[in-house]
Design a protein around this motif. Structure first.
Motif, PDB file in Angstrom:
ATOM      1  N   PHE A   6     -66.149 -11.459  72.617  1.00  0.00           N
ATOM      2  CA  PHE A   6     -65.714 -12.005  73.901  1.00  0.00           C
ATOM      3  C   PHE A   6     -66.913 -12.479  74.715  1.00  0.00           C
ATOM      4  O   PHE A   6     -66.921 -13.585  75.263  1.00  0.00           O
ATOM      5  CB  PHE A   6     -64.940 -10.926  74.667  1.00  0.00           C
ATOM      6  CG  PHE A   6     -64.837 -11.166  76.144  1.00  0.00           C
ATOM      7  CD1 PHE A   6     -63.854 -12.001  76.659  1.00  0.00           C
ATOM      8  CD2 PHE A   6     -65.713 -10.551  77.036  1.00  0.00           C
ATOM      9  CE1 PHE A   6     -63.762 -12.232  78.026  1.00  0.00           C
ATOM     10  CE2 PHE A   6     -65.625 -10.765  78.401  1.00  0.00           C
ATOM     11  CZ  PHE A   6     -64.638 -11.616  78.902  1.00  0.00           C
TER      12      PHE A   6
ATOM     13  N   PRO B 230     -57.910 -19.593  76.734  1.00  0.00           N
ATOM     14  CA  PRO B 230     -58.700 -20.395  75.806  1.00  0.00           C
ATOM     15  C   PRO B 230     -57.858 -21.512  75.165  1.00  0.00           C
ATOM     16  O   PRO B 230     -56.676 -21.357  74.940  1.00  0.00           O
ATOM     17  CB  PRO B 230     -59.083 -19.373  74.737  1.00  0.00           C
ATOM     18  CG  PRO B 230     -57.905 -18.448  74.687  1.00  0.00           C
ATOM     19  CD  PRO B 230     -57.276 -18.447  76.064  1.00  0.00           C
TER      20      PRO B 230
ATOM     21  N   HIS C 238     -60.313 -20.360  70.729  1.00  0.00           N
ATOM     22  CA  HIS C 238     -59.471 -19.229  71.108  1.00  0.00           C
ATOM     23  C   HIS C 238     -59.752 -17.949  70.327  1.00  0.00           C
ATOM     24  O   HIS C 238     -59.181 -16.902  70.650  1.00  0.00           O
ATOM     25  CB  HIS C 238     -58.015 -19.605  70.813  1.00  0.00           C
ATOM     26  CG  HIS C 238     -57.767 -19.729  69.334  1.00  0.00           C
ATOM     27  ND1 HIS C 238     -58.179 -20.831  68.609  1.00  0.00           N
ATOM     28  CD2 HIS C 238     -57.208 -18.870  68.438  1.00  0.00           C
ATOM     29  CE1 HIS C 238     -57.871 -20.643  67.345  1.00  0.00           C
ATOM     30  NE2 HIS C 238     -57.281 -19.463  67.213  1.00  0.00           N
TER      31      HIS C 238
ATOM     32  N   TRP D 267     -61.673 -15.551  70.020  1.00  0.00           N
ATOM     33  CA  TRP D 267     -62.077 -14.275  70.607  1.00  0.00           C
ATOM     34  C   TRP D 267     -60.902 -13.533  71.236  1.00  0.00           C
ATOM     35  O   TRP D 267     -60.940 -12.308  71.403  1.00  0.00           O
ATOM     36  CB  TRP D 267     -63.144 -14.496  71.689  1.00  0.00           C
ATOM     37  CG  TRP D 267     -62.676 -15.337  72.836  1.00  0.00           C
ATOM     38  CD1 TRP D 267     -62.808 -16.689  72.965  1.00  0.00           C
ATOM     39  CD2 TRP D 267     -61.973 -14.893  73.996  1.00  0.00           C
ATOM     40  NE1 TRP D 267     -62.244 -17.112  74.144  1.00  0.00           N
ATOM     41  CE2 TRP D 267     -61.726 -16.034  74.798  1.00  0.00           C
ATOM     42  CE3 TRP D 267     -61.538 -13.644  74.441  1.00  0.00           C
ATOM     43  CZ2 TRP D 267     -61.047 -15.952  76.019  1.00  0.00           C
ATOM     44  CZ3 TRP D 267     -60.868 -13.567  75.661  1.00  0.00           C
ATOM     45  CH2 TRP D 267     -60.635 -14.708  76.432  1.00  0.00           C
ATOM     46  N   LEU D 268     -59.830 -14.247  71.599  1.00  0.00           N
ATOM     47  CA  LEU D 268     -58.760 -13.655  72.407  1.00  0.00           C
ATOM     48  C   LEU D 268     -57.943 -12.584  71.695  1.00  0.00           C
ATOM     49  O   LEU D 268     -57.770 -11.488  72.245  1.00  0.00           O
ATOM     50  CB  LEU D 268     -57.839 -14.747  72.946  1.00  0.00           C
ATOM     51  CG  LEU D 268     -56.623 -14.243  73.746  1.00  0.00           C
ATOM     52  CD1 LEU D 268     -57.075 -13.512  75.004  1.00  0.00           C
ATOM     53  CD2 LEU D 268     -55.694 -15.378  74.114  1.00  0.00           C
TER      54      LEU D 268
ATOM     55  N   ALA E 120     -57.773  -8.757  73.155  1.00  0.00           N
ATOM     56  CA  ALA E 120     -56.528  -8.273  73.731  1.00  0.00           C
ATOM     57  C   ALA E 120     -56.028  -7.025  73.013  1.00  0.00           C
ATOM     58  O   ALA E 120     -55.564  -6.070  73.647  1.00  0.00           O
ATOM     59  CB  ALA E 120     -55.466  -9.371  73.678  1.00  0.00           C
TER      60      ALA E 120
ATOM     61  N   MET F 258     -55.828 -11.720  80.191  1.00  0.00           N
ATOM     62  CA  MET F 258     -54.980 -12.860  79.853  1.00  0.00           C
ATOM     63  C   MET F 258     -54.255 -13.439  81.056  1.00  0.00           C
ATOM     64  O   MET F 258     -54.066 -14.652  81.159  1.00  0.00           O
ATOM     65  CB  MET F 258     -53.965 -12.450  78.789  1.00  0.00           C
ATOM     66  CG  MET F 258     -54.562 -12.113  77.435  1.00  0.00           C
ATOM     67  SD  MET F 258     -53.305 -11.841  76.152  1.00  0.00           S
ATOM     68  CE  MET F 258     -52.490 -10.365  76.780  1.00  0.00           C
TER      69      MET F 258
ATOM     70  N   ASP G  80     -58.420 -15.316  82.491  1.00  0.00           N
ATOM     71  CA  ASP G  80     -58.338 -16.570  81.745  1.00  0.00           C
ATOM     72  C   ASP G  80     -57.789 -17.718  82.590  1.00  0.00           C
ATOM     73  O   ASP G  80     -58.022 -18.899  82.282  1.00  0.00           O
ATOM     74  CB  ASP G  80     -57.468 -16.388  80.498  1.00  0.00           C
ATOM     75  CG  ASP G  80     -58.143 -15.514  79.449  1.00  0.00           C
ATOM     76  OD1 ASP G  80     -59.320 -15.179  79.640  1.00  0.00           O
ATOM     77  OD2 ASP G  80     -57.481 -15.154  78.460  1.00  0.00           O
TER      78      ASP G  80
ATOM     79  N   ALA H 276     -50.440 -11.360  71.953  1.00  0.00           N
ATOM     80  CA  ALA H 276     -51.689 -12.071  72.241  1.00  0.00           C
ATOM     81  C   ALA H 276     -51.620 -13.514  71.742  1.00  0.00           C
ATOM     82  O   ALA H 276     -52.074 -14.446  72.433  1.00  0.00           O
ATOM     83  CB  ALA H 276     -52.862 -11.337  71.609  1.00  0.00           C
TER      84      ALA H 276
ATOM     85  N   ILE I  28     -51.844 -17.783  73.495  1.00  0.00           N
ATOM     86  CA  ILE I  28     -52.540 -18.996  73.061  1.00  0.00           C
ATOM     87  C   ILE I  28     -51.595 -20.190  73.152  1.00  0.00           C
ATOM     88  O   ILE I  28     -51.967 -21.282  73.599  1.00  0.00           O
ATOM     89  CB  ILE I  28     -53.071 -18.822  71.629  1.00  0.00           C
ATOM     90  CG1 ILE I  28     -54.144 -17.728  71.604  1.00  0.00           C
ATOM     91  CG2 ILE I  28     -53.633 -20.133  71.088  1.00  0.00           C
ATOM     92  CD1 ILE I  28     -54.614 -17.357  70.214  1.00  0.00           C
TER      93      ILE I  28
END
Length: 535
Positions: free
Chosen positions: A190, A257, A262, A264-265, A269, A281, A285, A337, A341
């Motif tokens: 992250f 992201p 993206h 890393w998300l 999470a 999130m 973000d 998660a 996205i």
């Protein structure tokens, strides 16, 4: 000149300092104090909303003071309708997250006697920096806080994260070292991704200053620069403007992201506590998507139009990609998660459709996504903590022993798939309508995510809540009053904003219209089909 915006962001920062300074023996007192501070911040945010005039000046409650005169940068704050909507979202969510996280610090007791102090103080620090990001009108001032918020988030993810089996990072013994490795790795990823984006943005910030200095006096004043660009007083070379736009956009795309930045998300999470994941999130973000509206479009209007088709394409890919991968997940938290996205793809799609409906829908989507995702992720967290597993296959028949938990999980899930009558529906509908008027193919492909979202949400509910009750789930208990106090307000907002989103749209629409005026675009005229089928 008022100072309410300074109070808004300084109060949680000061509250964090006091929380950390409280004696270690008053852990419950530290938590109560942090919660009280967050409620006062909420009261201030509500006061700002009541005093905000949607028909007045774009930026209200403006503060402007000398900061670093040699660099042409000032401590300059102001609040527009878009920023106000996100300030309210942040101020509403943080107290609820603190209540949801009330017992999370117990996992860190084996590591430190000040777990509660540190954990809750970090939440307040993040809130402070996010609020500053939403009100900063100086580009350099925004950049400082945009980057600084990575530090407390890093410690929240890596220092208080969960492992796959529910063990939390930092516990003593061999299991503690194993449990802590995954959150630590997620925190590092992250940090590295976002630092990389920040470094590119720093180069663009310096480049922007050089451009303004060459044109006269160097400045970081957002209003002055955007006004000069819009009026033609500041003529930036198109190639330079495109390079600067990409520098800003890259940092915001990583934070948001946007696909393909993206990756890393999901790990961050999943390895965080549910409250930390929601903070990331639903709140942090949003700074990325907000900054696209405030900085990318207003500072570089021509470059924004030039790159809009590319960004729209990436957003559509992210929408479909996130939904498809969500369907294939076996981990309930990772599934949720990946849905984010997809949702962030919708938000960015609406922004760069460059229509009033698309951008109003995107701003409303930021608010609605924050509320709906908070509800779904926190309820899933309550479920996982009872079962001790994130695997979807470990559940089944939960509604028989925890009907309230199952019912709230279903409502939050239906909100995530944008069921009509629930808050995300109208925002997603506005984004699709606004996109269709300019990018028909993109809107059609993005609409396919509606079917995909129905698949992953209903399938998740079916596999976890319905069917025969597994023996391992017989001891799962229903939501307790503390958890209901968190879930209840979130679902109430989902219902109210789903039926009556007008209050949010009324404060957002004027700022959207002004942004599009600066960019120099108008909504496409509707196509009229003649009697013979011609246009």
């Amino acid at each position: 000149m008022n100072a309410w915006l300074s109070v808004l962001w300084l109060l949680p920062l000061g509250g964090a300092i006091v929380t950390m300074a409280l004696p270690a023996r008053v852990g419950a007192g530290a938590k109560s104090f942090a919660l009280l501070v967050s409620l006062v911040v909420l009261a201030i945010a509500i006061g700002l909303a009541l005093g905000f005039d949607p028909d007045g000046a774009r930026y209200q409650f403006v503060e402007s003071h000398e900061w670093i005169p040699a660099l042409g940068t000032r401590y300059e704050l102001g609040l527009d309708g878009i920023g106000l909507a996100l300030v309210l979202l942040t101020a509403v969510l943080v107290p609820l997250l603190l209540v949801a996280a009330w017992r999370d610090d117990a996992y860190a007791a084996g590591r430190t006697h000040r777990g509660a102090h540190t954990y809750f103080a970090l939440f307040l620090i993040v809130e402070s920096m996010v609020l500053m990001s939403f009100v900063a009108l100086d580009v350099l001032l925004f950049y400082v806080f945009f980057e600084a918020m990575l530090v407390p988030m890093y410690f929240l993810i890596g220092g208080f994260g969960r492992s796959a089996d529910g063990v939390v990072a930092g516990r003593a013994g061999e299991s503690g070292r194993s449990a802590g490795s995954a959150p630590a790795a997620a925190a590092v990823k992250f940090l590295l991704y976002n630092l990389a984006g920040g470094l590119v943005m720093l180069a663009a910030v310096v480049g922007l200053y050089v451009v303004t200095a060459n044109a006269g006096a160097g400045t970081f004043d957002l209003r002055a620069i955007s006004g000069a660009v819009s009026s033609g007083a500041l003529d930036i070379d198109p190639t330079v403007a495109k390079a600067l736009f990409l520098g800003f956009m890259f940092a915001f795309a990583v934070k948001a992201p946007l696909w393909p930045f993206h990756t890393w998300l999901p790990g961050a999470a999943v390895e965080s506590t549910p409250a930390t994941a929601v903070l990331m999130m639903a709140v942090v973000d949003k700074v990325g998507t907000f900054a696209m509206l405030r900085f990318c479009l207003q500072l570089f209007p021509d470059a924004s139009q030039y790159f809009a088709p590319l960004i729209v394409t990436l957003a559509v890919i992210g929408i479909v990609y996130g939904a498809v991968l969500a369907i294939g997940q076996t981990d309930v938290m990772r599934l949720i998660a990946y849905t984010s996205i997809s949702h962030f793809g919708f938000i960015i799609l609406g922004i760069f459709a460059l229509t009033s409906q698309g951008q109003s829908g995107s701003t409303l989507y930021m608010v609605n996504h924050g509320i709906a995702t908070a509800a779904l992720f926190l309820i899933a967290g309550f479920l996982v903590s009872r079962r001790g597993s994130r695997s979807i296959s470990a559940f089944g028949g939960v509604r028989r022993v925890a009907p309230v938990l199952a019912g709230t999980f279903l409502v939050a899930g239906l909100a995530t798939l944008s069921l009509p009558g629930l808050a995300p529906f109208i925002s997603e509908f506005l984004v699709l309508i606004g996109t269709y008027t300019r990018y028909q193919a993109a809107a059609v492909v993005a609409a396919s995510a509606l079917v995909l979202s129905a698949i992953y949400v209903l399938w998740l509910y079916q596999r976890t809540m319905t069917g025969p009750l597994r023996a391992e789930n017989e001891k799962i208990t229903d939501l307790v009053p503390r958890e209901l106090a968190v879930v209840g307000p979130l679902l109430a907002l989902v219902l109210v904003l789903g039926i009556y989103p007008k209050p949010v749209l009324d404060i957002v629409n004027p700022a959207v219209e002004q942004t599009l005026t600066i960019v120099g675009v108008e909504d496409p005229a509707p196509a009229i089909v003649g009697e013979g089928g011609g246009r």
